[in-house]
Design a protein around this motif. Structure first.
Motif: not given
Length: 294
Positions: A164-174, A176-188
């Motif tokens: 996840f830290e590497r992802m933050c370096e590529i696309v930015g922390r904000e 990355s967090r939005e994509l992580r949280d929204r992707s997990i919510a959709i999966y659930k």
């Protein structure tokens, strides 16, 4: 019955992926899912009839239910915008008109069960993409909570798992967090829906893009190609699971002596037929609908 391996629309710019042909309509895109099938990073010389229709119809079904802003504009073939002579019938059921979004260069992978590259990594490090997991898990074990394990998008070969830290370096922390949280919510949400219909979604990958500054869900979503679908009544952790995807293709290829470094052999009729049946079975079991092109 034949597989549609390529689509040609005169005078329209096109970009071809492993499965999809994407035509530029100017203000939007026409995305066509062909019947091409890949395994071990190779596209097979022959395809699976109606596979593209299954992927498109499954995606459309999810898009209509998830309540998430996405790229979909129309599920109808835009015949009035295509050149005279275009084979519109061949495009039916496998085509969507979508927004032009700026794609985020990360595969947003969510895992609810331990398999695939995650299982291989866990055996070595007891973690997946930097996420430490409990000891003693088996292949196919359900995880205590779904985990987000991003990967880079590669033009050829396997996508590469990253932290996840590497992802933050590529696309930015904000972002990355939005994509992580929204992707997990959709999966659930999707995993609960599928389980009610007898399907375990072990993991899935999502593609997101920016449109007018907002992150929207793009490409295919929660299909047997972008996810591992397992029949819930046969689920038993401790080894490989039966699946609704191209496992027949992979299993057959493993018996052929093919070196995976040269062009693959043609798939035999039986493998093609059984694989097509599995894709259609996944559509019908998930949606409760009859597959129109059966």
């Amino acid at each position: 019955m034949s597989a549609l391996l390529s689509t040609e629309i005169s005078d329209l710019p096109v970009r071809r992926g492993k499965v999809r042909d994407v035509f530029d309509l100017g203000d939007c895109l026409l995305m066509v899912a062909t019947d091409r099938i890949s395994a071990f990073d190779w596209v097979m010389p022959n395809g699976i009839p109606d596979k593209g229709r299954v992927l498109t119809q499954v995606s459309n079904w999810w898009f209509s239910r998830l309540g998430v802003e996405n790229h979909l504009l129309s599920t109808e073939v835009p015949a009035d915008r295509l050149p005279t002579g275009t084979d519109v019938a061949a495009l039916a059921g496998r085509s969507v008109v979508v927004r032009k979004a700026s794609i985020v260069p990360i595969e947003c992978v969510v895992r609810g069960y331990l398999d695939g590259s995650g299982w291989k990594e866990y055996k070595q490090t007891q973690s997946v993409c930097g996420v430490t997991l409990p000891a003693g898990l088996l292949q196919g074990s359900k995880l205590p909570e779904p985990i987000f394990t991003p990967a880079t998008k590669e033009e050829s070969g396997h996508d590469q798992n990253i932290s996840f830290e590497r992802m933050c370096e590529i696309v930015g922390r904000e972002t990355s967090r939005e994509l992580r949280d929204r992707s997990i919510a959709i999966y659930k949400q999707a995993a609960d829906v599928a389980l009610e219909r007898g399907i375990v979604i072990a993991d899935t990958k999502m593609e997101w893009g920016r449109f007018e500054g907002r992150l929207i869900l793009c490409d295919e979503v929660l299909t047997p190609d972008s996810s591992r679908f397992w029949p819930a009544d046969k689920y038993q952790p401790g080894g490989p699971q039966p699946s609704f995807d191209k496992q027949f293709v992979r299993d057959w290829l493993e018996t052929t002596g093919w070196d995976k470094n040269s062009p693959p052999p043609n798939l035999p009729t039986e493998v093609v037929t059984r694989t097509r049946e599995k894709y259609i079975e996944a559509f019908e079991q998930l949606t409760g609908q009859h597959f129109p092109w059966k």
